[in-house]
Design a protein around this motif. Structure first.
Motif, PDB file in Angstrom:
ATOM      1  N   LEU A   1       0.819  -1.216   0.000  1.00  0.00           N
ATOM      2  CA  LEU A   1       0.000   0.000   0.000  1.00  0.00           C
ATOM      3  C   LEU A   1       0.856   1.271   0.000  1.00  0.00           C
ATOM      4  O   LEU A   1       0.361   2.351  -0.320  1.00  0.00           O
ATOM      5  CB  LEU A   1      -0.950   0.006   1.199  1.00  0.00           C
ATOM      6  N   LEU A   2       2.137   1.139   0.360  1.00  0.00           N
ATOM      7  CA  LEU A   2       3.026   2.294   0.391  1.00  0.00           C
ATOM      8  C   LEU A   2       3.639   2.605  -0.967  1.00  0.00           C
ATOM      9  O   LEU A   2       4.211   3.681  -1.157  1.00  0.00           O
ATOM     10  CB  LEU A   2       4.147   2.067   1.411  1.00  0.00           C
ATOM     11  N   ILE A   3       3.544   1.673  -1.912  1.00  0.00           N
ATOM     12  CA  ILE A   3       4.149   1.878  -3.232  1.00  0.00           C
ATOM     13  C   ILE A   3       3.483   3.073  -3.907  1.00  0.00           C
ATOM     14  O   ILE A   3       2.266   3.192  -3.940  1.00  0.00           O
ATOM     15  CB  ILE A   3       4.030   0.605  -4.095  1.00  0.00           C
ATOM     16  N   GLY A   4       4.316   3.959  -4.432  1.00  0.00           N
ATOM     17  CA  GLY A   4       3.821   5.137  -5.135  1.00  0.00           C
ATOM     18  C   GLY A   4       3.502   6.304  -4.209  1.00  0.00           C
ATOM     19  O   GLY A   4       3.056   7.348  -4.671  1.00  0.00           O
ATOM     20  N   ARG A   5       3.723   6.136  -2.928  1.00  0.00           N
ATOM     21  CA  ARG A   5       3.459   7.215  -1.973  1.00  0.00           C
ATOM     22  C   ARG A   5       4.779   7.792  -1.498  1.00  0.00           C
ATOM     23  O   ARG A   5       5.820   7.134  -1.581  1.00  0.00           O
ATOM     24  CB  ARG A   5       2.648   6.674  -0.806  1.00  0.00           C
ATOM     25  N   ASP A   6       4.753   8.970  -0.995  1.00  0.00           N
ATOM     26  CA  ASP A   6       5.958   9.623  -0.460  1.00  0.00           C
ATOM     27  C   ASP A   6       6.196   9.090   0.952  1.00  0.00           C
ATOM     28  O   ASP A   6       5.712   9.654   1.939  1.00  0.00           O
ATOM     29  CB  ASP A   6       5.789  11.136  -0.471  1.00  0.00           C
ATOM     30  N   VAL A   7       6.943   8.006   1.015  1.00  0.00           N
ATOM     31  CA  VAL A   7       7.156   7.310   2.283  1.00  0.00           C
ATOM     32  C   VAL A   7       7.977   8.168   3.238  1.00  0.00           C
ATOM     33  O   VAL A   7       7.732   8.174   4.445  1.00  0.00           O
ATOM     34  CB  VAL A   7       7.826   5.940   2.042  1.00  0.00           C
ATOM     35  N   GLN A   8       8.935   8.925   2.717  1.00  0.00           N
ATOM     36  CA  GLN A   8       9.752   9.771   3.584  1.00  0.00           C
ATOM     37  C   GLN A   8       8.885  10.858   4.236  1.00  0.00           C
ATOM     38  O   GLN A   8       9.021  11.133   5.425  1.00  0.00           O
ATOM     39  CB  GLN A   8      10.904  10.398   2.826  1.00  0.00           C
ATOM     40  N   ALA A   9       7.981  11.459   3.477  1.00  0.00           N
ATOM     41  CA  ALA A   9       7.086  12.475   4.054  1.00  0.00           C
ATOM     42  C   ALA A   9       6.196  11.844   5.127  1.00  0.00           C
ATOM     43  O   ALA A   9       5.926  12.473   6.164  1.00  0.00           O
ATOM     44  CB  ALA A   9       6.236  13.112   2.964  1.00  0.00           C
ATOM     45  N   MET A  10       5.760  10.607   4.892  1.00  0.00           N
ATOM     46  CA  MET A  10       4.953   9.914   5.893  1.00  0.00           C
ATOM     47  C   MET A  10       5.771   9.693   7.167  1.00  0.00           C
ATOM     48  O   MET A  10       5.254   9.855   8.276  1.00  0.00           O
ATOM     49  CB  MET A  10       4.453   8.578   5.331  1.00  0.00           C
ATOM     50  N   ALA A  11       7.040   9.325   7.015  1.00  0.00           N
ATOM     51  CA  ALA A  11       7.917   9.109   8.168  1.00  0.00           C
ATOM     52  C   ALA A  11       8.127  10.417   8.928  1.00  0.00           C
ATOM     53  O   ALA A  11       8.133  10.432  10.169  1.00  0.00           O
ATOM     54  CB  ALA A  11       9.255   8.525   7.716  1.00  0.00           C
ATOM     55  N   GLU A  12       8.290  11.508   8.194  1.00  0.00           N
ATOM     56  CA  GLU A  12       8.471  12.811   8.844  1.00  0.00           C
ATOM     57  C   GLU A  12       7.217  13.195   9.628  1.00  0.00           C
ATOM     58  O   GLU A  12       7.318  13.705  10.751  1.00  0.00           O
ATOM     59  CB  GLU A  12       8.805  13.878   7.799  1.00  0.00           C
ATOM     60  N   ARG A  13       6.044  12.953   9.054  1.00  0.00           N
ATOM     61  CA  ARG A  13       4.793  13.247   9.767  1.00  0.00           C
ATOM     62  C   ARG A  13       4.651  12.365  11.009  1.00  0.00           C
ATOM     63  O   ARG A  13       4.183  12.808  12.060  1.00  0.00           O
ATOM     64  CB  ARG A  13       3.587  13.062   8.839  1.00  0.00           C
ATOM     65  N   PHE A  14       5.060  11.103  10.892  1.00  0.00           N
ATOM     66  CA  PHE A  14       4.998  10.177  12.019  1.00  0.00           C
ATOM     67  C   PHE A  14       5.895  10.669  13.161  1.00  0.00           C
ATOM     68  O   PHE A  14       5.486  10.692  14.323  1.00  0.00           O
ATOM     69  CB  PHE A  14       5.414   8.774  11.564  1.00  0.00           C
TER      70      PHE A  14
ATOM     71  N   ALA B   1      15.698  16.164  13.992  1.00  0.00           N
ATOM     72  CA  ALA B   1      17.141  16.335  13.839  1.00  0.00           C
ATOM     73  C   ALA B   1      17.922  15.485  14.836  1.00  0.00           C
ATOM     74  O   ALA B   1      19.140  15.336  14.700  1.00  0.00           O
ATOM     75  CB  ALA B   1      17.521  17.802  13.995  1.00  0.00           C
ATOM     76  N   SER B   2      17.246  14.928  15.837  1.00  0.00           N
ATOM     77  CA  SER B   2      17.969  14.103  16.805  1.00  0.00           C
ATOM     78  C   SER B   2      18.341  12.763  16.174  1.00  0.00           C
ATOM     79  O   SER B   2      17.846  12.380  15.117  1.00  0.00           O
ATOM     80  CB  SER B   2      17.157  13.924  18.087  1.00  0.00           C
ATOM     81  N   HIS B   3      19.203  12.044  16.837  1.00  0.00           N
ATOM     82  CA  HIS B   3      19.873  10.873  16.253  1.00  0.00           C
ATOM     83  C   HIS B   3      18.918   9.827  15.674  1.00  0.00           C
ATOM     84  O   HIS B   3      18.922   9.564  14.465  1.00  0.00           O
ATOM     85  CB  HIS B   3      20.793  10.246  17.310  1.00  0.00           C
ATOM     86  N   TYR B   4      18.100   9.184  16.497  1.00  0.00           N
ATOM     87  CA  TYR B   4      17.279   8.064  16.020  1.00  0.00           C
ATOM     88  C   TYR B   4      16.159   8.486  15.069  1.00  0.00           C
ATOM     89  O   TYR B   4      15.966   7.829  14.032  1.00  0.00           O
ATOM     90  CB  TYR B   4      16.747   7.233  17.193  1.00  0.00           C
ATOM     91  N   PRO B   5      15.442   9.556  15.357  1.00  0.00           N
ATOM     92  CA  PRO B   5      14.435   9.975  14.364  1.00  0.00           C
ATOM     93  C   PRO B   5      15.056  10.320  13.008  1.00  0.00           C
ATOM     94  O   PRO B   5      14.487  10.009  11.959  1.00  0.00           O
ATOM     95  CB  PRO B   5      13.783  11.207  15.014  1.00  0.00           C
ATOM     96  N   ARG B   6      16.230  10.948  13.015  1.00  0.00           N
ATOM     97  CA  ARG B   6      16.906  11.295  11.759  1.00  0.00           C
ATOM     98  C   ARG B   6      17.286  10.026  10.988  1.00  0.00           C
ATOM     99  O   ARG B   6      17.060   9.926   9.779  1.00  0.00           O
ATOM    100  CB  ARG B   6      18.151  12.142  12.039  1.00  0.00           C
ATOM    101  N   ILE B   7      17.829   9.037  11.689  1.00  0.00           N
ATOM    102  CA  ILE B   7      18.194   7.767  11.047  1.00  0.00           C
ATOM    103  C   ILE B   7      16.944   7.101  10.472  1.00  0.00           C
ATOM    104  O   ILE B   7      16.953   6.611   9.339  1.00  0.00           O
ATOM    105  CB  ILE B   7      18.910   6.832  12.045  1.00  0.00           C
ATOM    106  N   PHE B   8      15.861   7.084  11.251  1.00  0.00           N
ATOM    107  CA  PHE B   8      14.606   6.491  10.788  1.00  0.00           C
ATOM    108  C   PHE B   8      14.138   7.165   9.499  1.00  0.00           C
ATOM    109  O   PHE B   8      13.818   6.491   8.511  1.00  0.00           O
ATOM    110  CB  PHE B   8      13.544   6.615  11.896  1.00  0.00           C
ATOM    111  N   ILE B   9      14.106   8.491   9.473  1.00  0.00           N
ATOM    112  CA  ILE B   9      13.643   9.226   8.296  1.00  0.00           C
ATOM    113  C   ILE B   9      14.555   8.969   7.100  1.00  0.00           C
ATOM    114  O   ILE B   9      14.084   8.755   5.976  1.00  0.00           O
ATOM    115  CB  ILE B   9      13.526  10.735   8.609  1.00  0.00           C
TER     116      ILE B   9
END
Length: 155
Positions: A34-47, A56-64
């Protein structure tokens, strides 16, 4: 009609557990599709923002960053892997439910493969999650080994 003891046998409990694992992975694989064709990085940033974490902190930045590396073809590959895993777990569950020897061997061998990784996870990051995984896996291995041993004695 099967007896109540057979319906509640440890082998059937393991079969239900394996079917549940297969279903969870199948649902996760479907979610990947269901994620194919969607802006997954933007979704991660919203999450990350929804969780009130500093992007900008370590783990959230790595996740994004890691989520941003995931492409459509890679998502399809992960979803295919999830489907194959789920099919194996479901086949094992059906085999265990029907008291088939090959399913007991399949469960024993795949469970034994996971054990070293679970022990490694416990050593690297001690905590309840890896410990619970090890205990559950050992219970499954004991049930299957006991069943195979009982089969051997019955011959």
């Amino acid at each position: 009609m099967a007896s109540a003891a057979k319906r509640a046998s440890p082998l059937r409990v393991v079969a239900i557990f394996e079917a549940a694992k297969g279903l969870v992975v199948l649902l996760a694989g479907t979610g990947l599709l269901l994620l194919i064709g969607r802006d997954v990085q933007a979704m991660a940033e919203r999450f990350v923002a929804h969780l009130h974490l500093d992007p900008a902190s370590h783990y959230p930045r790595i996740f994004i960053e890691k989520v941003g590396e995931v492409s459509g073809p890679r998502l399809r590959l992960y979803a295919l892997g999830a489907l194959l895993y789920a099919l194996i777990r479901m086949a094992e569950a059906v085999g265990l439910w029907n008291d088939l020897k090959w399913a007991e061997w399949l469960g024993l061998s795949t469970g034994a493969i996971y054990l070293p990784f679970e022990v490694r996870a416990l050593i690297r990051r001690p905590g309840p999650e890896p410990l619970i995984a090890i205990v559950i896996n050992l219970i499954v291995l004991v049930v299957l080994a006991h069943r195979l041993q009982s089969r051997a004695r019955a011959r």
